[in-house]
Design a protein around this motif. Structure first.
Motif, PDB file in Angstrom:
ATOM      1  N   PRO A  82      10.757  17.164   6.925  1.00  0.00           N
ATOM      2  CA  PRO A  82       9.435  17.376   7.534  1.00  0.00           C
ATOM      3  C   PRO A  82       8.282  16.737   6.765  1.00  0.00           C
ATOM      4  O   PRO A  82       7.126  16.884   7.176  1.00  0.00           O
ATOM      5  CB  PRO A  82       9.304  18.904   7.500  1.00  0.00           C
ATOM      6  CG  PRO A  82      10.010  19.288   6.238  1.00  0.00           C
ATOM      7  CD  PRO A  82      11.146  18.289   6.060  1.00  0.00           C
ATOM      8  N   ARG A  83       8.539  16.034   5.654  1.00  0.00           N
ATOM      9  CA  ARG A  83       7.447  15.611   4.773  1.00  0.00           C
ATOM     10  C   ARG A  83       6.484  14.648   5.455  1.00  0.00           C
ATOM     11  O   ARG A  83       5.259  14.768   5.282  1.00  0.00           O
ATOM     12  CB  ARG A  83       8.032  15.002   3.495  1.00  0.00           C
ATOM     13  CG  ARG A  83       8.649  16.047   2.575  1.00  0.00           C
ATOM     14  CD  ARG A  83       9.286  15.399   1.353  1.00  0.00           C
ATOM     15  NE  ARG A  83      10.448  14.579   1.718  1.00  0.00           N
ATOM     16  CZ  ARG A  83      11.187  13.921   0.843  1.00  0.00           C
ATOM     17  NH1 ARG A  83      10.873  13.977  -0.462  1.00  0.00           N
ATOM     18  NH2 ARG A  83      12.233  13.216   1.239  1.00  0.00           N
ATOM     19  N   ALA A  85       5.807  14.447   8.638  1.00  0.00           N
ATOM     20  CA  ALA A  85       5.041  15.212   9.623  1.00  0.00           C
ATOM     21  C   ALA A  85       4.036  16.127   8.938  1.00  0.00           C
ATOM     22  O   ALA A  85       2.913  16.319   9.432  1.00  0.00           O
ATOM     23  CB  ALA A  85       5.987  16.020  10.509  1.00  0.00           C
ATOM     24  N   GLU A  86       4.398  16.687   7.787  1.00  0.00           N
ATOM     25  CA  GLU A  86       3.465  17.546   7.051  1.00  0.00           C
ATOM     26  C   GLU A  86       2.280  16.743   6.531  1.00  0.00           C
ATOM     27  O   GLU A  86       1.133  17.222   6.545  1.00  0.00           O
ATOM     28  CB  GLU A  86       4.200  18.239   5.905  1.00  0.00           C
ATOM     29  CG  GLU A  86       5.184  19.314   6.371  1.00  0.00           C
ATOM     30  CD  GLU A  86       6.054  19.829   5.238  1.00  0.00           C
ATOM     31  OE1 GLU A  86       6.708  20.866   5.436  1.00  0.00           O
ATOM     32  OE2 GLU A  86       6.101  19.189   4.163  1.00  0.00           O
ATOM     33  N   LEU A  89       0.001  16.081   9.390  1.00  0.00           N
ATOM     34  CA  LEU A  89      -0.744  17.299   9.734  1.00  0.00           C
ATOM     35  C   LEU A  89      -1.886  17.525   8.750  1.00  0.00           C
ATOM     36  O   LEU A  89      -3.008  17.882   9.155  1.00  0.00           O
ATOM     37  CB  LEU A  89       0.197  18.495   9.733  1.00  0.00           C
ATOM     38  CG  LEU A  89      -0.452  19.864   9.973  1.00  0.00           C
ATOM     39  CD1 LEU A  89      -1.174  19.896  11.316  1.00  0.00           C
ATOM     40  CD2 LEU A  89       0.588  20.974   9.888  1.00  0.00           C
ATOM     41  N   ALA A 192      -0.158  16.861  15.648  1.00  0.00           N
ATOM     42  CA  ALA A 192       0.537  16.850  14.362  1.00  0.00           C
ATOM     43  C   ALA A 192       1.411  18.088  14.202  1.00  0.00           C
ATOM     44  O   ALA A 192       2.541  18.013  13.700  1.00  0.00           O
ATOM     45  CB  ALA A 192      -0.481  16.760  13.224  1.00  0.00           C
ATOM     46  N   ASN A 193       0.899  19.238  14.642  1.00  0.00           N
ATOM     47  CA  ASN A 193       1.713  20.456  14.617  1.00  0.00           C
ATOM     48  C   ASN A 193       2.936  20.318  15.521  1.00  0.00           C
ATOM     49  O   ASN A 193       4.031  20.774  15.180  1.00  0.00           O
ATOM     50  CB  ASN A 193       0.868  21.655  15.056  1.00  0.00           C
ATOM     51  CG  ASN A 193       0.101  22.276  13.906  1.00  0.00           C
ATOM     52  OD1 ASN A 193       0.675  22.645  12.878  1.00  0.00           O
ATOM     53  ND2 ASN A 193      -1.209  22.386  14.054  1.00  0.00           N
ATOM     54  N   GLN A 195       4.454  17.479  16.364  1.00  0.00           N
ATOM     55  CA  GLN A 195       5.403  16.562  15.718  1.00  0.00           C
ATOM     56  C   GLN A 195       6.158  17.269  14.590  1.00  0.00           C
ATOM     57  O   GLN A 195       7.351  17.040  14.387  1.00  0.00           O
ATOM     58  CB  GLN A 195       4.656  15.338  15.174  1.00  0.00           C
ATOM     59  CG  GLN A 195       3.993  14.495  16.240  1.00  0.00           C
ATOM     60  CD  GLN A 195       4.979  13.886  17.227  1.00  0.00           C
ATOM     61  OE1 GLN A 195       6.022  13.352  16.847  1.00  0.00           O
ATOM     62  NE2 GLN A 195       4.659  13.980  18.505  1.00  0.00           N
ATOM     63  N   LEU A 196       5.466  18.129  13.881  1.00  0.00           N
ATOM     64  CA  LEU A 196       6.127  18.887  12.814  1.00  0.00           C
ATOM     65  C   LEU A 196       7.168  19.848  13.392  1.00  0.00           C
ATOM     66  O   LEU A 196       8.243  20.009  12.822  1.00  0.00           O
ATOM     67  CB  LEU A 196       5.087  19.658  12.001  1.00  0.00           C
ATOM     68  CG  LEU A 196       5.630  20.514  10.852  1.00  0.00           C
ATOM     69  CD1 LEU A 196       6.395  19.662   9.842  1.00  0.00           C
ATOM     70  CD2 LEU A 196       4.494  21.273  10.169  1.00  0.00           C
ATOM     71  N   SER A 197       6.843  20.460  14.528  1.00  0.00           N
ATOM     72  CA  SER A 197       7.806  21.386  15.142  1.00  0.00           C
ATOM     73  C   SER A 197       9.064  20.661  15.600  1.00  0.00           C
ATOM     74  O   SER A 197      10.141  21.249  15.656  1.00  0.00           O
ATOM     75  CB  SER A 197       7.149  22.105  16.320  1.00  0.00           C
ATOM     76  OG  SER A 197       6.935  21.221  17.413  1.00  0.00           O
ATOM     77  N   THR A 199      10.714  18.589  14.019  1.00  0.00           N
ATOM     78  CA  THR A 199      11.673  18.422  12.916  1.00  0.00           C
ATOM     79  C   THR A 199      12.640  19.603  12.832  1.00  0.00           C
ATOM     80  O   THR A 199      13.606  19.547  12.076  1.00  0.00           O
ATOM     81  CB  THR A 199      10.933  18.258  11.581  1.00  0.00           C
ATOM     82  OG1 THR A 199      10.166  19.438  11.314  1.00  0.00           O
ATOM     83  CG2 THR A 199      10.009  17.050  11.625  1.00  0.00           C
TER      84      THR A 199
END
Length: 330
Positions: A82-83, A85-86, A89, A192-193, A195-197, A199
């Motif tokens: 997730p890095r 995407a984090e 974010l 961004a949230n 895209q993170l989800s 992962t």
């Protein structure tokens, strides 16, 4: 002395008659038993098969399920790194904070511009009142220089007022632009949230894992096949001949026997009848408009739904061969 001719034995004819009679009797009994039923051996278990694929590219850091494992809806199957995407974010949140600050500054400038309009308006009013007072007294008591000064003061106050109004309009436009940037920044944070989800890959429905090919450390592109989840909800698709359809109607009771589970009969009912024959939906439908035509009895899919709680106990899987028997209502 000659012997009398021996008579031909009737035993073979008797045996033949018994055989034919037995066959006829068996056929009659079979007819009596099956006249109230429609059945076919062209039937199998069907179900929902969900293909699991990542929506974003990334490296697999953890696979949390094994082959043939049962999973529940929304259970985590695979985790991607997730890095990236984090970081995206964090940048989006920083841009959002900056946009919020810009809105505050623009609103403060708008307030200042409104105050400047009020000050300019007051100065203009004062100049106009002075001019009216000069006009009200004896003109001989006021010099031309004084009258010219008042006129110039009015013009200057009017110019300042107009400039303040323009400045206020610009400040209002700046607030609108800053608010638009704030809206865009909020959208970027939500994206961004999202895209993170992506992962974290979860099961779309309860079922069993099948065809798992993903391993820890794999770098997977978006859309790559990782595994499949075979849903718990199963039914039977039975392809009956078109000549059998007149007696088949939704709601009629049926029984199902599964080749893989001998000796067990499941209760079911007719859910629906297909909207077309299997040939119509095939990859290469038959074209009967040219050449010699040979009539072939078509088959139509009929959906049978289980009414038996034991289905989950036996773990029926899509593709298993079954033998359905539908009770025909007179």
């Amino acid at each position: 002395m000659s012997q009398p001719p021996q008579s031909r034995s009737k035993k073979p004819f008797v045996i033949l008659g018994l055989v034919l009679g037995s066959v006829a009797l068996a056929g009659f009994v079979y007819y009596l038993i099956n006249r109230g039923y429609e059945t076919t051996d062209d039937a199998q278990i069907d179900g929902n098969i969900y293909q699991i694929s990542p929506r974003v590219a990334g490296q697999v850091v953890q696979v949390l399920v094994a082959d043939n494992q049962h999973v529940t809806k929304d259970q985590v199957l695979v985790k991607l790194d997730p890095r990236d995407a984090e970081a995206a974010l964090a940048k989006a949140e920083a841009d959002l904070a900056q946009a919020q600050a810009q809105v505050s500054v623009a609103q403060a400038n708008q307030g200042q511009a409104a105050a400047n309009v009020s000050v300019a308006d007051a100065a203009l009013l004062q100049a106009q009142q002075d001019d009216e007072r000069y006009r009200a007294i004896n003109q001989r008591a006021v010099s031309q220089q004084q009258r010219d000064s008042v006129t110039a003061t009015i013009r200057a106050a009017k110019a300042k007022y107009d400039a303040a109004v323009q400045q206020q309009a610009g400040a209002e436009a700046s607030v609108t632009a800053a608010q638009a940037q704030l809206t865009a920044a909020n959208v970027e944070v939500k994206n961004a949230n999202l895209q993170l989800s992506y992962t974290t890959i979860t099961a779309p429905a309860a079922g069993r894992v099948a065809m798992r090919t993903v391993r820890d450390g794999d770098v997977e592109p978006a859309g790559a096949g990782l595994m499949a989840v075979v849903g718990d909800d199963v039914w039977v698709t039975a392809n009956f001949k078109e000549t059998q359809l007149p007696g088949i109607h939704p709601g009629e009771p049926a029984t199902i026997t599964v080749d893989a589970i001998p000796g067990i009969t499941f209760k079911a009912h007719v859910d629906s009848i297909g909207a077309g024959t299997g040939a119509v939906f095939s990859l290469l439908p038959a074209q009967n408009a040219t050449g010699n035509y040979v009539k072939v009895i078509q088959r139509v899919p009929v959906k049978l739904v289980f009414d038996d709680n034991r289905v989950a106990q036996y773990g029926l899987a899509p593709g298993l061969s079954v033998l359905p028997s539908i009770t025909i209502q007179p």
